[in-house]
Design a protein around this motif. Structure first.
Motif, PDB file in Angstrom:
ATOM      1  N   GLN A  41      88.148   8.255  -1.269  1.00  0.00           N
ATOM      2  CA  GLN A  41      88.094   8.666  -2.676  1.00  0.00           C
ATOM      3  C   GLN A  41      86.660   8.641  -3.196  1.00  0.00           C
ATOM      4  O   GLN A  41      86.246   9.521  -3.950  1.00  0.00           O
ATOM      5  N   LEU A  42      85.908   7.642  -2.773  1.00  0.00           N
ATOM      6  CA  LEU A  42      84.526   7.527  -3.235  1.00  0.00           C
ATOM      7  C   LEU A  42      83.698   8.715  -2.732  1.00  0.00           C
ATOM      8  O   LEU A  42      82.912   9.311  -3.489  1.00  0.00           O
ATOM      9  N   VAL A  43      83.866   9.073  -1.468  1.00  0.00           N
ATOM     10  CA  VAL A  43      83.134  10.218  -0.915  1.00  0.00           C
ATOM     11  C   VAL A  43      83.560  11.507  -1.598  1.00  0.00           C
ATOM     12  O   VAL A  43      82.732  12.396  -1.878  1.00  0.00           O
ATOM     13  N   VAL A  49      77.309   9.975  -2.840  1.00  0.00           N
ATOM     14  CA  VAL A  49      77.883   9.303  -1.670  1.00  0.00           C
ATOM     15  C   VAL A  49      78.222  10.334  -0.593  1.00  0.00           C
ATOM     16  O   VAL A  49      77.987  10.099   0.599  1.00  0.00           O
ATOM     17  N   GLU A  50      78.754  11.495  -1.045  1.00  0.00           N
ATOM     18  CA  GLU A  50      79.085  12.547  -0.079  1.00  0.00           C
ATOM     19  C   GLU A  50      77.839  13.023   0.656  1.00  0.00           C
ATOM     20  O   GLU A  50      77.832  13.190   1.883  1.00  0.00           O
ATOM     21  N   GLN A  83      75.113  -1.070   8.521  1.00  0.00           N
ATOM     22  CA  GLN A  83      73.721  -1.455   8.291  1.00  0.00           C
ATOM     23  C   GLN A  83      73.334  -1.334   6.828  1.00  0.00           C
ATOM     24  O   GLN A  83      72.424  -2.033   6.356  1.00  0.00           O
ATOM     25  N   ALA A  84      74.029  -0.473   6.097  1.00  0.00           N
ATOM     26  CA  ALA A  84      73.728  -0.315   4.667  1.00  0.00           C
ATOM     27  C   ALA A  84      74.073  -1.568   3.876  1.00  0.00           C
ATOM     28  O   ALA A  84      73.592  -1.756   2.748  1.00  0.00           O
ATOM     29  N   LEU A  85      74.894  -2.473   4.463  1.00  0.00           N
ATOM     30  CA  LEU A  85      75.221  -3.735   3.781  1.00  0.00           C
ATOM     31  C   LEU A  85      73.983  -4.591   3.591  1.00  0.00           C
ATOM     32  O   LEU A  85      73.927  -5.430   2.683  1.00  0.00           O
ATOM     33  N   LEU A  93      75.090   4.713   0.176  1.00  0.00           N
ATOM     34  CA  LEU A  93      75.708   4.157   1.376  1.00  0.00           C
ATOM     35  C   LEU A  93      76.121   2.701   1.157  1.00  0.00           C
ATOM     36  O   LEU A  93      77.109   2.240   1.724  1.00  0.00           O
ATOM     37  N   GLY A  94      75.354   1.969   0.325  1.00  0.00           N
ATOM     38  CA  GLY A  94      75.720   0.591   0.027  1.00  0.00           C
ATOM     39  C   GLY A  94      77.058   0.512  -0.679  1.00  0.00           C
ATOM     40  O   GLY A  94      77.896  -0.351  -0.381  1.00  0.00           O
TER      41      GLY A  94
END
Length: 633
Positions: A41-43, A49-50, A83-85, A93-94
């Motif tokens: 849903q976020l993308v 984000v997309e 890795q975005a974390l 991406l976070g």
């Protein structure tokens, strides 16, 4: 915080890479179905984000099943999102990583934060970190890391995780040659007990000279002290490797000698034991068993020392040298005192009480201690009296029962403290033992100094010796090793060849610490912080002449914390600010951690190190001064 001044230490020691082993580097758990839906849903709803998703190789447009399949099958795509974390949480991406990994992401962020700080610290001093998880292996098994950081718990807190960590370091170190053995730094967020860290080191077969324990909060809260103490380890990595080979060779030689030793000893027949018994004085001194033990010890020692690997390692240690004394983190441990005691003494049982049989075995070098309390006299407090006596009669005469009296020398005893007895005027007739570990009446170990005086001699009848000694309040506690006993004996016999004593291990003592800073008035000093008790071991004084003061990292950390919390207005103008600068300079900090004293003190400019009480001579406002007092009132 300037770390550039410490960078050359690592470069000179060729410590340029480090391996970090922590479950924080493990892959995150599988993504839950609800999380897949939230991520999709976020993308779908957020153009930023997309765009970020497509930039790392994610195909779009796609349905939810396709999105789930991509993240399940494309490891490279998933790893980039994970890795975005480690980056900003509000980046596109976070935000996607947060949606997909949820609580696991928060836990991961908390776990990996101190490790990121560690990586940044290492890179600042020229060390390139490589990170692997609990099941990972470093790329290229032949690569040798001079520095390895290992998490105490590889998984959830608990014994299985500790065992996994032990097995992990054993596996990683498999194949490391002696001249490439690394420094292993055990790290933990939860563990605070250094005894448990030592137990870990033992089980993992790691040596103390190549081991360090640190809590992960030091990577951020005390990074300055951590890097400085790590540099001390790195500076002496060459010596540590030589000693590591020596210890391992000794252990291997001991294990290898046991088989040959048992084979020879088991072959002894009854006639052999009779021959030894006859040559040992036909049991007249009731010491046949001890005589056999001495023979066995000598033969086992020969089997050990004949091992080729140990001979090679010994030659390397013979050539070993230390250009300087290792600083703070390497203050002598309690084991040094135990080694020094064992090198000079063999502990033995006291004479049995109310014994009425034949004379008991007596031998050269047997040590007796009288420990009693002297009742209080008028105007005085009761006092403790410690007196030592030692047998110095000829060993062969005692062994064969050829003497009717036992010759003994008396010694004065004192606890090892900041004050030491001056024996210069009587050195010709005195012999001093710096470390004797005595178990007092309440089961505590005390380190004693004994000074033997050649003019204080006593004799006792052999037949009543044990009775007379017990009546005088003396308990037998130990026996000097032969070479030490002979050195004692030569003090009292003319024209005997001098027996060279082995080099004594350096005497050392711990003490408490007080910190005082110049006050606003003339000739005033104000206490900066509560005194650190001796039990915390904030300081150690090594040697006597010259003597060196070593200040531990936790003690310096307390001072730095106290300086940060201090109100500058309460002290001399500019004093606190100047001292903060002083304690932020890594070169000056290292000088404080280990320095040679002259007349009990060392003036380092803004800092005065004092071994002893604070006297009027130190109360002068000529400089901004911080007085670190070893003496505890």
């Amino acid at each position: 915080m300037d770390l550039q001044s410490i960078k050359p230490v690592f470069a000179t020691a060729k410590v340029s890479s480090a391996l970090l082993i922590d479950d924080a580097f493990d892959p995150l758990p599988d993504i839950e179905p609800d999380a897949f839906q939230a991520g999709f849903q976020l993308v779908e709803e957020d153009d930023a984000v997309e765009t970020a998703y497509q930039a790392i190789g994610g195909a779009w447009p796609v349905d939810q099943n396709g999105f789930s399949t991509a993240l399940t099958t494309d490891n490279a795509l998933r790893e980039q999102i994970e890795q975005a974390l480690a980056g900003p949480a509000d980046s596109p991406l976070g935000r996607l990583a947060q949606a997909l990994f949820g609580v696991a992401a928060e836990n991961h962020r908390a776990k990996i934060a101190p490790l990121q700080a560690l990586c940044a610290l290492l890179q600042q001093v020229g060390i390139e970190p490589t990170a692997i998880g609990s099941t990972g292996k470093p790329k290229g098994r032949k690569k040798r890391f001079p520095l390895i950081f290992l998490d105490y718990y590889l998984g959830e807190d608990g014994l299985p995780s500790v065992d996994r960590s032990i097995e992990k370091i054993k596996d990683v170190l498999t194949g490391y040659p002696d001249d490439e053995k690394p420094i292993v730094v055990l790290m933990s967020s939860e563990l605070r007990d250094e005894n448990l860290a030592d137990q870990f080191r033992e089980k993992a077969n790691l040596l103390g000279c190549q081991f360090k324990f640190v809590t992960k909060d030091k990577f951020t809260g005390a990074a300055f002290e951590f890097v400085s103490s790590l540099a001390d380890r790195a500076e002496f990595i060459g010596q540590s490797r030589v000693l590591s080979e020596f210890v391992r060779s000794w252990r291997d030689a001991l294990e290898g000698a046991i088989g040959a030793f048992e084979k020879e000893i088991k072959s002894l027949d009854l006639q052999d034991f009779y021959f030894i018994w006859e040559k040992a004085g036909e049991g007249k001194n009731n010491r046949f068993g001890e005589h056999l033990s001495s023979l066995f010890e000598g033969y086992l020692r020969k089997q050990i020392e004949d091992a080729d690997a140990l001979l090679t390692a010994t030659e390397k240690v013979n050539k070993l040298s230390f250009s300087t004394m290792p600083p703070g983190p390497l203050v002598p441990s309690d084991t040094v005192a135990r080694l020094a005691h064992a090198a000079a003494f063999r502990d033995i049982d006291p004479f049995p009480e109310n014994y009425t049989g034949p004379p008991l075995g007596i031998d050269l070098g047997e040590l007796f201690i009288r420990d009693r309390t002297i009742p209080a006299a008028r105007g005085r407090k009761k006092a403790r009296e410690l007196v030592a006596m030692m047998v110095i009669s000829q060993a062969c005469d005692l062994e064969h029962g050829k003497v009717g009296t036992v010759l003994m020398v008396e010694g004065t005893v004192q606890l090892r403290t900041a004050s030491t007895r001056d024996t210069n005027e009587e050195a010709h007739r005195r012999l001093r033992v710096d470390i004797f570990q005595y178990e007092n009446g309440v089961g505590e170990k005390e380190d004693l100094i004994i000074e033997w005086d050649a003019q204080r001699l006593r004799t006792f009848n052999v037949d009543t010796f044990h009775k007379d000694m017990r009546a005088a309040g003396f308990d037998r506690v130990a026996r000097l090793r032969p070479v030490h006993a002979l050195a004692m004996q030569q003090k009292f016999a003319a024209n005997l060849t001098r027996v060279g004593m082995p080099d004594a291990l350096p005497a050392y003592r711990y003490g408490g610490m007080e910190v005082h800073v110049a006050g606003p008035g003339d000739n005033t000093l104000i206490r900066l912080m509560d005194p650190v008790p001796k039990a915390d071991k904030p300081m150690c004084v090594v040697g006597e002449d010259p003597r060196r003061m070593v200040v531990t990292d936790p003690a310096l950390e307390r001072v730095r914390s106290a300086l940060r919390a201090a109100d500058p207005a309460q002290f001399a103008e500019g004093a606190i600010e100047a001292l903060r600068t002083e304690f932020d300079d890594i070169k000056k900090l290292r000088r404080m951690r280990s320095c040679e004293l002259q007349a009990g003190k060392r003036d380092l400019g803004a800092v005065l190190i004092v071994d002893g009480p604070l006297g009027d001579g130190f109360k002068r406002p000529a400089k901004v001064r911080i007085i670190l007092s070893h003496f505890t009132p």
